[in-house]
Motif scaffolding. Structure first.
Motif, short mmCIF file in Angstrom:
data_model
loop_
_atom_site.label_atom_id
_atom_site.label_comp_id
_atom_site.label_asym_id
_atom_site.label_seq_id
_atom_site.Cartn_x
_atom_site.Cartn_y
_atom_site.Cartn_z
N SER A 134 0.83 -1.20 0.00
CA SER A 134 0.00 0.00 0.00
C SER A 134 0.87 1.26 0.00
CB SER A 134 -0.91 0.02 1.23
OG SER A 134 -1.88 -0.99 1.16
N LEU A 135 0.28 2.35 -0.44
CA LEU A 135 0.97 3.64 -0.46
C LEU A 135 0.16 4.59 0.40
CD1 LEU A 135 1.23 2.71 -3.93
CD2 LEU A 135 3.28 3.86 -3.12
N TRP A 136 0.79 5.07 1.47
CA TRP A 136 0.04 5.76 2.52
C TRP A 136 0.08 7.28 2.41
CZ3 TRP A 136 -3.23 2.90 4.95
CH2 TRP A 136 -2.97 1.54 5.13
N MET A 137 1.22 7.85 1.99
CA MET A 137 1.34 9.30 2.06
C MET A 137 2.00 9.89 0.81
SD MET A 137 -0.29 10.22 4.67
CE MET A 137 0.14 11.94 4.70
N THR A 138 1.84 11.18 0.67
CA THR A 138 2.18 11.94 -0.53
C THR A 138 3.68 11.91 -0.83
OG1 THR A 138 0.36 13.40 0.02
CG2 THR A 138 1.92 14.19 -1.62
N PRO A 139 4.06 11.67 -2.09
CA PRO A 139 5.48 11.71 -2.45
C PRO A 139 6.06 13.12 -2.35
CG PRO A 139 4.17 10.59 -4.15
CD PRO A 139 3.21 11.27 -3.23
N ALA A 140 7.39 13.19 -2.20
CA ALA A 140 8.14 14.42 -2.40
C ALA A 140 8.59 14.48 -3.87
CB ALA A 140 9.35 14.48 -1.47
N TYR A 141 8.93 15.66 -4.36
CA TYR A 141 9.22 15.84 -5.79
C TYR A 141 10.40 16.76 -5.99
CZ TYR A 141 8.42 17.70 -10.55
OH TYR A 141 8.56 18.11 -11.85
N ASP A 142 11.36 16.33 -6.79
CA ASP A 142 12.50 17.14 -7.18
C ASP A 142 12.36 17.47 -8.67
OD1 ASP A 142 14.95 18.14 -8.11
OD2 ASP A 142 16.11 16.98 -6.68
N GLY A 178 13.62 15.48 -11.92
CA GLY A 178 12.45 14.84 -12.53
C GLY A 178 12.04 13.58 -11.80
N LEU A 179 12.29 13.54 -10.48
CA LEU A 179 12.01 12.33 -9.70
C LEU A 179 11.02 12.62 -8.59
CD1 LEU A 179 15.59 10.78 -9.22
CD2 LEU A 179 13.85 10.17 -10.92
N ILE A 180 10.17 11.62 -8.31
CA ILE A 180 9.33 11.65 -7.13
C ILE A 180 9.79 10.54 -6.19
CG2 ILE A 180 7.35 12.64 -8.31
CD1 ILE A 180 6.10 9.86 -8.38
N ASP A 222 21.07 9.88 -0.90
CA ASP A 222 21.34 10.71 -2.06
C ASP A 222 20.12 10.64 -2.99
OD1 ASP A 222 22.21 11.41 -4.78
OD2 ASP A 222 24.25 11.40 -3.97
N ARG A 223 19.58 11.82 -3.34
CA ARG A 223 18.38 11.85 -4.17
C ARG A 223 18.58 11.21 -5.54
NH1 ARG A 223 16.44 18.04 -4.07
NH2 ARG A 223 17.19 18.36 -1.94
N ALA A 224 19.77 11.32 -6.08
CA ALA A 224 20.01 10.88 -7.46
C ALA A 224 20.12 9.37 -7.58
CB ALA A 224 21.28 11.53 -8.00
N ASN A 225 20.74 8.72 -6.58
CA ASN A 225 21.02 7.28 -6.75
C ASN A 225 20.58 6.41 -5.58
OD1 ASN A 225 23.00 7.75 -4.73
ND2 ASN A 225 24.59 8.12 -6.27
N ALA A 273 12.36 5.82 -5.87
CA ALA A 273 12.42 7.01 -6.71
C ALA A 273 11.90 6.65 -8.09
CB ALA A 273 13.85 7.54 -6.80
N LEU A 274 10.91 7.40 -8.57
CA LEU A 274 10.29 7.14 -9.87
C LEU A 274 10.42 8.36 -10.77
CD1 LEU A 274 6.89 5.59 -8.66
CD2 LEU A 274 9.00 4.35 -9.21
N ASP A 275 10.55 8.12 -12.07
CA ASP A 275 10.54 9.19 -13.06
C ASP A 275 9.14 9.80 -13.11
OD1 ASP A 275 10.09 10.38 -15.81
OD2 ASP A 275 12.22 9.91 -15.95
N VAL A 276 9.04 11.12 -12.92
CA VAL A 276 7.74 11.75 -12.83
C VAL A 276 6.97 11.67 -14.15
CG1 VAL A 276 8.52 14.08 -13.46
CG2 VAL A 276 6.53 13.80 -11.96
N LYS A 277 7.66 11.63 -15.28
CA LYS A 277 6.99 11.61 -16.57
C LYS A 277 6.49 10.23 -16.98
CE LYS A 277 9.60 15.53 -18.51
NZ LYS A 277 8.45 16.45 -18.53
#
Length: 589
Positions: free
Chosen positions: A292-300, A304-306, A390-393, A334-338
């Protein structure tokens, strides 16, 4: 709903107690304040020196009692809030006067768990909400008119056997909810998309205790094919058309590497040989694997990642019928937002059997390292640590000091009963953690307590085979309390201070540039703490348990603090009442 809400609205003119302060107008336009999810306000008109003068400016009563967990948002002088039953109200943020209301007509009463909704999103003239009955809707910000209504989950999708029917078979008493998918999280609006994920995938019966509440009762995970496949999806903000969908459970290779430790090196005490032996008979377990997914993602937006946390695998608390690591449950991903494509993941608890969902919303920060600052994402966990990546990797940059005292962590459930701390409510559950970037400090509501995990068997009867399940319950004689804890993320995750609360903490925290941390309690108090020491500088009794995160906004040079007070699932039978009030504060003259 419009008549009920208007009737319950207190006279704003009699409650308006205006204060004065040098603050420019500032909105709270989305969950968490902005895409970083920091729950931090740069406003400072309300500070440690004058917070004692904080009084209600106005109170709005929704007419819907209980489980009021929503975080309001404020845009251009209008405050938007959703209720337990997915109704929405638009209010004058200065006075509380009703501008419009939307009454939601659910298609089914069969929902997952207690009825709750955690907020809306506002962007480009639309209010977006994801509902318990599986719809994503857009309302006009000026009128409340429905612009589009997308059926993301069919009414029957996810249903197998109702919770009540299974409870009768197991003889475990009264339960809440049923086995179907729906939404609880506030949506994220990013890159022209409305992004939201389902709850109800990691199936477990939530059993009421003798007081009628959930906290002391059991979460029952049943052997076999109970559960659904969790997913996060993106919808076109203008039309509601689905653009992409990412499934939590990995179709090929969800068993992973059968690791014997967590990524940060804590032993998992798994019977790897037994899991490998059981794997051929359960090759399709991923199809009902939970997450399940409980709470809102953060976004960079630059990367281009959530970033979003995923929940427990199914069946909950019972692992032999889902051998392997159960990718990508119990992870920060981390997922690609597009496109929704997976960029990286960090699985906090492979092959979870304890209900340690990665539930608290992640937040973004600049993490100090010996090589200089790194763009990072942090995740507060049920397991009792705060992780920074690290947000990138996804590389783990640091793990905080323990926020609780662990006991038998990751010890498997047994027939005799295994006492483990923390339990499935975690150290930090879905409640947001506030982060002050000026002090590099996170402020978390931390639950301390232990749970007994016991494997039980219902004997075969007639054509029905035996049923094995894991039952959880509060560990008797173990300490149980909450703390508000400050974590120094500029100093390697050390604990700055930790203050024990008078009752259970809930709803999440808000930090402000005025040197304050606001935190709600189940007994109805909203507290303002000194951010440097944790000392309580102000308290207000809101009349019901604080169930949602506080926010702050400014209009006409005045700063406000708003919070929902309606109680939560654990307040039933606890001696603390439920309610229906959105309480908005400002400084008295």
């Amino acid at each position: 709903m419009a008549r009920r809400i208007t009737r319950g609205l207190l006279a704003a003119s009699s409650l308006a107690l205006w204060g004065f302060g040098p603050c420019a107008a500032q909105d709270w336009p989305m969950f968490g304040g902005d895409h970083t999810n920091r729950h931090f306000s740069a406003l400072s008109a309300i500070d440690a020196g004058n917070v004692a003068r904080l009084r209600p400016a106005w109170i709005f009563q929704t007419g819907i009692t209980g489980y009021f967990q929503a975080e309001p948002v404020m845009v251009d002088g209008t405050l938007y809030v959703s209720t337990t039953q997915n109704h929405v109200a638009a209010l004058d943020a200065r006075t509380g006067a009703v501008r419009w209301t939307y009454t939601h007509k659910a298609r089914t009463e069969k929902i997952f768990g207690p009825p709750s909704n955690r907020g809306v999103a506002v962007s480009d003239g639309l209010v977006f909400e994801a509902t318990m009955d599986g719809r994503v809707i857009a309302l006009d910000t000026k009128t409340g008119r429905v612009v589009w209504d997308h059926e993301a989950v069919r009414p029957e999708e996810g249903e197998s056997e109702t919770a009540s029917a299974l409870a009768d078979k197991l003889g475990v008493g009264t339960v809440q909810g049923s086995s179907r998918l729906g939404f609880k999280m506030p949506p994220l609006v990013a890159d022209g998309l409305v992004i939201v994920g389902v709850a109800g995938a990691g199936y477990g019966l939530h059993v009421e205790d003798e007081k009628g509440g959930l906290d002391g009762g059991a979460v029952v995970g049943i052997e076999g094919g109970y559960g659904r496949r969790g997913w996060l999806a993106a919808y076109d903000a203008k039309t509601g058309a689905e653009r992409w969908r990412w499934y939590v459970t990995k179709a090929d290779g969800w068993e992973g590497e059968f690791v014997d430790k967590t990524p940060d090196g804590v032993p998992l005490h798994r019977d790897i040989a037994a899991e490998r032996a059981a794997a051929p008979a359960h090759r399709d377990a991923w199809k009902v694997g939970g997450g399940s997914l409980w709470m809102t993602p953060a976004y960079d937006p630059d990367l281009g990642l959530i970033y979003v946390g995923t929940g427990n695998p199914a069946p909950q608390n019972f692992g032999l019928s889902r051998p392997g690591d159960n990718l990508y449950t119990m992870s920060l991903v981390a997922l690609d937002v597009k496109t929704g494509q997976l960029r990286w993941y960090y699985q906090q608890v492979p092959h979870d059997e304890w209900g340690y969902d990665v539930a608290s919303p992640p937040f973004l920060l600049d993490q100090a390292t010996p090589q200089g600052p790194v763009k990072a994402v942090a995740q507060a966990s049920k397991t009792g640590w705060l992780y920074v990546h690290d947000r990138a990797n996804g590389q783990l940059l640091t793990r905080s000091a323990p926020l609780i005292e662990h006991k038998n962590l990751y010890a498997p459930p047994t027939a005799a009963g295994t006492v483990v701390s923390p339990g499935p409510l975690g150290a930090i559950s879905w409640h947001p953690v506030a982060y002050d970037p000026t002090a590099a400090t996170a402020y978390a509501q931390v639950r301390h307590g232990a749970t007994t995990y016991r494997v039980k068997t219902v004997p075969a009867s007639g054509d029905r085979p035996a049923i094995r399940y894991t039952e959880t319950g509060e560990a008797k004689g173990e300490p149980s309390f909450s703390t508000l804890t400050a974590i120094d993320l500029g100093g390697g995750g050390a604990i700055k201070w930790s203050v024990k609360a008078g009752s259970r903490l809930s709803g999440g925290t808000l930090a402000t540039a005025g040197g304050l941390v606001f935190s709600g309690e189940e007994d109805g108090h909203l507290d303002a703490h000194d951010a440097k020491t944790g000392a309580v500088l102000w308290r207000f009794q809101c009349g019901a348990g604080i169930g949602g995160p506080p926010i702050s906004y400014a209009l006409d040079g005045r700063q406000y603090v708003a919070v929902a007070a309606g109680g939560a699932s654990f307040t039933k039978g606890s001696g603390f009442g439920t309610g229906d009030a959105l309480v908005v504060f400002t400084l008295s003259e």
